[in-house]
Design a protein around this motif. Structure first.
Motif, PDB file in Angstrom:
ATOM      1  N   SER A 139       7.489  22.313 -21.910  1.00  0.00           N
ATOM      2  CA  SER A 139       6.371  23.233 -21.808  1.00  0.00           C
ATOM      3  C   SER A 139       6.520  24.201 -20.638  1.00  0.00           C
ATOM      4  CB  SER A 139       5.075  22.416 -21.651  1.00  0.00           C
ATOM      5  OG  SER A 139       4.090  23.189 -21.015  1.00  0.00           O
ATOM      6  N   ALA A 140       6.504  25.493 -20.939  1.00  0.00           N
ATOM      7  CA  ALA A 140       6.580  26.515 -19.905  1.00  0.00           C
ATOM      8  C   ALA A 140       5.363  26.431 -18.984  1.00  0.00           C
ATOM      9  CB  ALA A 140       6.679  27.902 -20.535  1.00  0.00           C
ATOM     10  N   GLU A 141       4.195  26.108 -19.565  1.00  0.00           N
ATOM     11  CA  GLU A 141       2.969  26.041 -18.762  1.00  0.00           C
ATOM     12  C   GLU A 141       3.055  24.887 -17.769  1.00  0.00           C
ATOM     13  OE1 GLU A 141       2.677  26.202 -22.306  1.00  0.00           O
ATOM     14  OE2 GLU A 141       2.677  28.367 -21.955  1.00  0.00           O
ATOM     15  N   LYS A 142       3.546  23.753 -18.258  1.00  0.00           N
ATOM     16  CA  LYS A 142       3.646  22.587 -17.379  1.00  0.00           C
ATOM     17  C   LYS A 142       4.611  22.889 -16.230  1.00  0.00           C
ATOM     18  CE  LYS A 142       4.254  17.578 -17.352  1.00  0.00           C
ATOM     19  NZ  LYS A 142       3.317  17.484 -16.225  1.00  0.00           N
ATOM     20  N   PHE A 143       5.729  23.525 -16.581  1.00  0.00           N
ATOM     21  CA  PHE A 143       6.717  23.872 -15.549  1.00  0.00           C
ATOM     22  C   PHE A 143       6.098  24.811 -14.515  1.00  0.00           C
ATOM     23  CE2 PHE A 143      10.426  26.730 -14.383  1.00  0.00           C
ATOM     24  CZ  PHE A 143      10.938  25.855 -13.441  1.00  0.00           C
ATOM     25  N   ALA A 144       5.412  25.853 -15.013  1.00  0.00           N
ATOM     26  CA  ALA A 144       4.811  26.829 -14.103  1.00  0.00           C
ATOM     27  C   ALA A 144       3.773  26.170 -13.198  1.00  0.00           C
ATOM     28  CB  ALA A 144       4.186  27.970 -14.897  1.00  0.00           C
ATOM     29  N   ALA A 145       2.994  25.261 -13.778  1.00  0.00           N
ATOM     30  CA  ALA A 145       1.959  24.579 -12.985  1.00  0.00           C
ATOM     31  C   ALA A 145       2.601  23.689 -11.918  1.00  0.00           C
ATOM     32  CB  ALA A 145       1.065  23.744 -13.900  1.00  0.00           C
ATOM     33  N   ALA A 146       3.696  23.027 -12.306  1.00  0.00           N
ATOM     34  CA  ALA A 146       4.392  22.160 -11.355  1.00  0.00           C
ATOM     35  C   ALA A 146       4.981  22.988 -10.200  1.00  0.00           C
ATOM     36  CB  ALA A 146       5.504  21.388 -12.064  1.00  0.00           C
ATOM     37  N   SER A 166      11.412  31.285 -21.335  1.00  0.00           N
ATOM     38  CA  SER A 166       9.943  31.244 -21.307  1.00  0.00           C
ATOM     39  C   SER A 166       9.471  30.456 -20.083  1.00  0.00           C
ATOM     40  CB  SER A 166       9.386  30.656 -22.606  1.00  0.00           C
ATOM     41  OG  SER A 166       9.783  29.303 -22.743  1.00  0.00           O
ATOM     42  N   GLY A 167      10.201  29.397 -19.761  1.00  0.00           N
ATOM     43  CA  GLY A 167       9.876  28.649 -18.545  1.00  0.00           C
ATOM     44  C   GLY A 167      10.034  29.526 -17.323  1.00  0.00           C
ATOM     45  N   LEU A 168      11.130  30.294 -17.276  1.00  0.00           N
ATOM     46  CA  LEU A 168      11.386  31.167 -16.126  1.00  0.00           C
ATOM     47  C   LEU A 168      10.284  32.219 -15.995  1.00  0.00           C
ATOM     48  CD1 LEU A 168      13.073  32.271 -13.817  1.00  0.00           C
ATOM     49  CD2 LEU A 168      14.503  33.476 -15.474  1.00  0.00           C
ATOM     50  N   ARG A 169       9.933  32.806 -17.128  1.00  0.00           N
ATOM     51  CA  ARG A 169       8.923  33.864 -17.103  1.00  0.00           C
ATOM     52  C   ARG A 169       7.600  33.320 -16.543  1.00  0.00           C
ATOM     53  NH1 ARG A 169       9.205  35.122 -22.167  1.00  0.00           N
ATOM     54  NH2 ARG A 169      10.936  36.588 -21.992  1.00  0.00           N
ATOM     55  N   ALA A 170       7.193  32.172 -17.057  1.00  0.00           N
ATOM     56  CA  ALA A 170       5.917  31.573 -16.631  1.00  0.00           C
ATOM     57  C   ALA A 170       5.955  31.208 -15.145  1.00  0.00           C
ATOM     58  CB  ALA A 170       5.624  30.341 -17.476  1.00  0.00           C
ATOM     59  N   ALA A 171       7.097  30.667 -14.692  1.00  0.00           N
ATOM     60  CA  ALA A 171       7.194  30.240 -13.291  1.00  0.00           C
ATOM     61  C   ALA A 171       7.197  31.449 -12.353  1.00  0.00           C
ATOM     62  CB  ALA A 171       8.455  29.406 -13.092  1.00  0.00           C
ATOM     63  N   MET A 194      18.676  37.740 -16.794  1.00  0.00           N
ATOM     64  CA  MET A 194      18.955  38.862 -15.899  1.00  0.00           C
ATOM     65  C   MET A 194      17.801  39.866 -15.808  1.00  0.00           C
ATOM     66  SD  MET A 194      22.375  41.164 -15.622  1.00  0.00           S
ATOM     67  CE  MET A 194      22.172  42.058 -17.155  1.00  0.00           C
ATOM     68  N   PRO A 195      17.258  40.306 -16.954  1.00  0.00           N
ATOM     69  CA  PRO A 195      16.160  41.282 -16.843  1.00  0.00           C
ATOM     70  C   PRO A 195      14.959  40.721 -16.072  1.00  0.00           C
ATOM     71  CG  PRO A 195      16.793  40.943 -19.152  1.00  0.00           C
ATOM     72  CD  PRO A 195      17.602  39.994 -18.341  1.00  0.00           C
ATOM     73  N   LEU A 196      14.693  39.438 -16.253  1.00  0.00           N
ATOM     74  CA  LEU A 196      13.555  38.827 -15.543  1.00  0.00           C
ATOM     75  C   LEU A 196      13.806  38.820 -14.036  1.00  0.00           C
ATOM     76  CD1 LEU A 196      12.857  35.815 -17.951  1.00  0.00           C
ATOM     77  CD2 LEU A 196      11.441  37.865 -17.647  1.00  0.00           C
ATOM     78  N   ALA A 197      15.037  38.465 -13.658  1.00  0.00           N
ATOM     79  CA  ALA A 197      15.388  38.444 -12.227  1.00  0.00           C
ATOM     80  C   ALA A 197      15.322  39.847 -11.643  1.00  0.00           C
ATOM     81  CB  ALA A 197      16.779  37.853 -12.038  1.00  0.00           C
ATOM     82  N   ALA A 198      15.840  40.816 -12.400  1.00  0.00           N
ATOM     83  CA  ALA A 198      15.877  42.194 -11.910  1.00  0.00           C
ATOM     84  C   ALA A 198      14.456  42.733 -11.744  1.00  0.00           C
ATOM     85  CB  ALA A 198      16.681  43.063 -12.870  1.00  0.00           C
ATOM     86  N   GLN A 199      13.628  42.455 -12.737  1.00  0.00           N
ATOM     87  CA  GLN A 199      12.265  42.984 -12.717  1.00  0.00           C
ATOM     88  C   GLN A 199      11.468  42.371 -11.554  1.00  0.00           C
ATOM     89  OE1 GLN A 199       9.912  41.958 -16.080  1.00  0.00           O
ATOM     90  NE2 GLN A 199       8.464  43.644 -15.774  1.00  0.00           N
ATOM     91  N   ALA A 200      11.655  41.075 -11.346  1.00  0.00           N
ATOM     92  CA  ALA A 200      10.903  40.403 -10.276  1.00  0.00           C
ATOM     93  C   ALA A 200      11.559  40.633  -8.909  1.00  0.00           C
ATOM     94  CB  ALA A 200      10.811  38.908 -10.566  1.00  0.00           C
ATOM     95  N   ARG A 201      12.747  41.227  -8.898  1.00  0.00           N
ATOM     96  CA  ARG A 201      13.512  41.475  -7.675  1.00  0.00           C
ATOM     97  C   ARG A 201      13.701  40.183  -6.864  1.00  0.00           C
ATOM     98  NH1 ARG A 201      13.702  46.945  -6.846  1.00  0.00           N
ATOM     99  NH2 ARG A 201      14.274  46.676  -4.673  1.00  0.00           N
ATOM    100  N   VAL A 202      14.176  39.152  -7.534  1.00  0.00           N
ATOM    101  CA  VAL A 202      14.382  37.863  -6.858  1.00  0.00           C
ATOM    102  C   VAL A 202      15.862  37.501  -6.903  1.00  0.00           C
ATOM    103  CG1 VAL A 202      12.068  37.053  -7.411  1.00  0.00           C
ATOM    104  CG2 VAL A 202      13.955  36.535  -8.969  1.00  0.00           C
ATOM    105  N   PRO A 203      16.295  36.628  -5.976  1.00  0.00           N
ATOM    106  CA  PRO A 203      17.693  36.191  -5.984  1.00  0.00           C
ATOM    107  C   PRO A 203      17.972  35.225  -7.141  1.00  0.00           C
ATOM    108  CG  PRO A 203      16.475  35.074  -4.245  1.00  0.00           C
ATOM    109  CD  PRO A 203      15.533  36.072  -4.853  1.00  0.00           C
TER     110      PRO A 203
END
Lengths: 444, 334
Positions: A139-146, A166-171, A194-203
């Protein structure tokens, strides 16, 4: 990697137009090499030459930050393979992995405990740096909540270990602005991650099976707008892990290989705590920029943080404390006076033992330029003259009503000479600081 | 400086050039030192231990040969140890009161490949057992266990100079390692071990130049460099470990670059240094946030040893059997 003046001269216009303020292009090149002038002073610099100069000015191993704010972890920017060549600069991060399938209460409790871990050694505070949450649930929601719970409860810098996009996006959404590290990009998920990392500007950490694959993925990430990268060794046996860590450091420093010029991350899991600690110790020595551990007991953390402090200390500058007389406990006229050096390790070791003896005392720290007792004695920085000077300068005779001085057992040979020079009665203490509590108790 | 490579990388237009691993080609190598002699070589050992022989840095056997795994020795005393913390004594299940039983437990129960015996009881401050007593003890020890032996004096130079020659003679032909020779006191021990077919431990005070000088002095007396093992004088984790760490790295790099006079294997007395520091021995009640006391001590010794392996340690002399077991597992990976 530094360019020589001649290297730079070859890519300048070589017209000697003097508009930069120098008589010749060669003179300008020499100043550039010494970083005495900006390349922009040359109005006719080609774009290619400008790029080369900018590139040469970048550190061979990029500095990467994980987390936001003051407590963020900065790793990389290393310049040597061996600490004696200069020093290791940015202490590797150490952190712990929590699984998202654990009950939320337990996640909070564990995270809060880890966030509170802190030790003081030779005047420095040692703490873990990151908390990693691994997605084992579907569950992406469970991961994000954790992730949110762990980060909030620990206050540590976040590392996300999602199982899919989906887990990455939610977290990422759950800890927006906290600049978490994404662990990890591989050839199988790079299109989505990659697009998620680039958009969030995270390592992002990146893993490739081979040197070739590793470099290709880094290149793709750079092209896709991900600039902050950590190279992941993957789950290898220690020998292979040390090989990869060493290769990357060599490639970056000796070959100026930009694609491998990033700090490295290792993950140690699924083993008993002793193996994990022993293997992590090897990784601290040999080039890891971040180490993620499955275990989290205080004794392992203390040992590993201490090793990190040792390996990352500056070999050219021993840690020193201010030379002066230190009052320990409620010391008064009858309290013993102990002499030691101003090398931090020596002083804090003596201090620890004096404190545990519970005998209020004065410790006189003589300026030995940061040398330990025997080294300072051999180098004539810890002599009867020096000790006499310090006693006078710090006004020690005004503090106590006696004239007994306790010196380290290792310099017993100076007793007579010191008595003569200082006028104090010299008592020879134990050789090792660990003998102090018994010694001080017998004294009184 | 290869400017063209940079241009290629910056423009990003050229197809990626093949990534090639960088292999170091070293000129020199570390001497191989053999400890222990079996029957056909004039001794009575059941096995021999070879250390050294490295042609590159630790763990990097992809680029050069690392023929021998680092050896892990357990350490015993000739008398019940006076200053060992109770957890450490307890780990041996009470046998430390009898050194021969203790030795037997090290070998049979804990699988030590190498046994180091310190003749602590010979020290003038610790009862001052006579050279004859100690030589007789060593003969019994050699009969009781059949692994190769490391023998250390009591640490008092005057006593050791009468003690060790007699002990060396008592173990003649067993190809032990005897220690320690120092810059100020090496002649007596060197002469004894040369005559009796042993190797020597050359101790230097965290100083590469002295280490090198001492190797030269000893080999000038006729003991070949293959029979010297260097003790760089380590500090435990948190107590100056990094000084010896860097001295060892520097020495090893010099050895691999061809300097034969520092190309002897390293011995590190990890247990001796660890089990006197606060983090290894302090009660949990005094430092509750430091975690479990016994585990803490074991980890302190194992982590110290692990770092030293990375710096090039060839023999680790350990005290806690669990720490020894863990570090042997790790050393086998190299």
């Amino acid at each position: 990697m530094a360019l020589s003046g001649l290297d730079i001269y070859k890519i300048l216009p070589k017209t000697n137009c003097k508009e930069c303020g120098f008589v010749t292009c060669l003179a300008f090149a020499m100043q550039l090499a010494k970083k005495g002038v900006e390349a922009g002073k040359c109005p006719y610099l080609s774009e290619e030459a400008g790029n080369i100069l900018a590139d040469a000015g970048r550190p061979p191993i990029n500095l990467v930050s994980i987390g936001s704010g003051e407590g963020c972890l900065k790793v990389g920017n290393e310049t040597v393979l061996f600490r004696h060549e200069e020093k290791f600069r940015n202490p590797c991060g150490i952190g712990f992995i929590i699984d998202d399938v654990l009950p939320e209460e337990q996640i909070k409790r564990t995270a809060s405990r880890l966030g509170g871990v802190s030790f003081e050694r030779v005047g420095q505070i040692l703490k873990p740096d990151v908390i990693a949450v691994r997605q084992s649930s579907n569950s992406a929601e469970k991961f994000a909540a954790a992730v949110k719970a762990a980060v909030d409860a620990s206050g540590l810098n976040p590392v996300l270990m999602p199982s899919d996009a989906s887990g990455l996006r939610a977290a990422l959404e759950a800890v927006k602005g906290a600049a978490p590290l994404i662990y990890r990009v591989t050839k199988d998920n790079i299109r989505e991650f990659m697009p998620l990392a680039a958009q969030a500007r995270v390592p992002a950490a990146v893993y490739g099976d081979t040197l070739e694959e590793q470099a290709e993925l880094v290149k793709e990430l750079n092209g896709g707008g991900v600039a902050q990268i950590l190279l992941d060794t993957g789950e290898q046996e220690p020998r292979e892990r040390i090989w990869r860590l060493t290769q990357w450091r060599r490639q970056a420093l000796k070959k100026n290989n930009r694609l491998l010029g990033y700090p490295a991350v290792t993950v140690l899991k699924g083993k008993d705590p002793y193996s994990v600690a022993v293997e992590a110790a090897g990784d601290i020595c040999k080039y890891a920029g971040l180490i993620l551990l499955e275990v989290s007991e205080a004794e392992e953390t203390l040992a590993l943080l201490t090793l990190r402090q040792n390996i990352y200390s500056d070999p050219q500058k021993p840690l020193q404390i201010e030379p002066k007389v230190y009052t320990i406990g409620n010391a008064g006229k009858e309290s013993p006076v102990l002499i030691t050096t101003n090398f931090s390790l020596t002083y804090f070791t003596v201090l620890g033992e004096v404190e545990s003896s519970k005998v209020p005392s004065y410790i006189v720290s003589v300026d030995t330029e940061g040398m330990s007792v025997l080294t300072a004695w051999a180098a004539e920085k810890f002599t009867p003259e020096k000790i006499t000077d310090s006693l006078q300068k710090f006004g020690v005779s005004g503090l106590v009503g006696h004239n007994r001085l306790i010196i380290p057992g290792y310099v017993a040979m100076m007793s007579g000479n010191l008595e003569e020079k200082s006028g104090w009665e010299v008592v020879v203490g134990p050789k090792e600081a660990s003998g102090l509590p018994a010694f001080l108790k017998n004294l009184s | 400086m290869k400017l063209m490579n940079n241009v290629t990388l910056i423009s990003g237009e050229t197809k990626m050039s093949r990534q090639e691993e960088m292999l170091e080609k070293w000129q020199g190598e570390v001497f191989t030192c053999v400890i222990g002699a079996k029957k056909d070589e004039g001794g009575t050992r059941g096995s021999v231990v070879k250390v050294g022989g490295e042609k590159t840095l630790p763990f990097l056997d992809k680029e050069g040969s690392l023929p021998n795994t680092a050896a892990v020795a357990l350490e015993i005393f000739d008398v019940p140890p006076a200053d060992w913390p109770e957890e450490l004594v307890a780990a041996y299940g009470g046998v430390t009161a009898n050194p021969l039983e203790w030795a037997d437990a090290c070998v049979r129960k804990f699988g030590a490949e190498l046994l180091c015996v310190k003749l602590a009881g010979a020290h003038p401050d610790a009862g001052g057992r006579s050279p004859e007593q100690e030589a007789a003890f060593l003969s019994k020890l050699a009969a009781a266990v059949n692994v190769p032996l490391i023998v250390r004096g009591c640490g008092d130079d005057v006593k050791d100079n009468t003690l060790l020659p007699l002990c060396s003679e008592a173990l003649k032909g067993e190809r032990c390692l005897f220690g320690s020779a120092s810059q100020d006191n090496y002649k007596t021990l060197t002469a004894a071990v040369t005559a009796d077919g042993h190797g020597i431990i050359a101790e230097s005070p965290i100083d590469l130049n002295i280490a090198k000088q001492l190797n030269i002095l000893i080999s000038d007396l006729g003991l070949p460099l293959e029979r010297i093992v260097m003790d760089p004088t380590i500090g435990a984790l948190g107590y100056g470990l990094e000084y010896a760490y860097s001295i060892m790295e520097r020495a090893r790099l010099a050895a691999l670059s061809g300097d034969r006079n520092v190309a002897c294997p390293f011995i590190c007395f990890t247990g001796q240094e660890t089990w006197k520091v606060k983090e290894a021995v302090a009660a949990r009640a005094d430092f509750p946030h430091w975690g479990d006391k016994e585990k803490r001590g074991i980890l302190w010794e194992a982590v110290t040893a692990s770092a030293l392996l990375q710096a090039g340690a060839d023999i680790l002399v350990m005290r806690h059997p669990k720490a020894a077991e863990e570090i042997k597992k790790y050393a086998c990976h190299r």
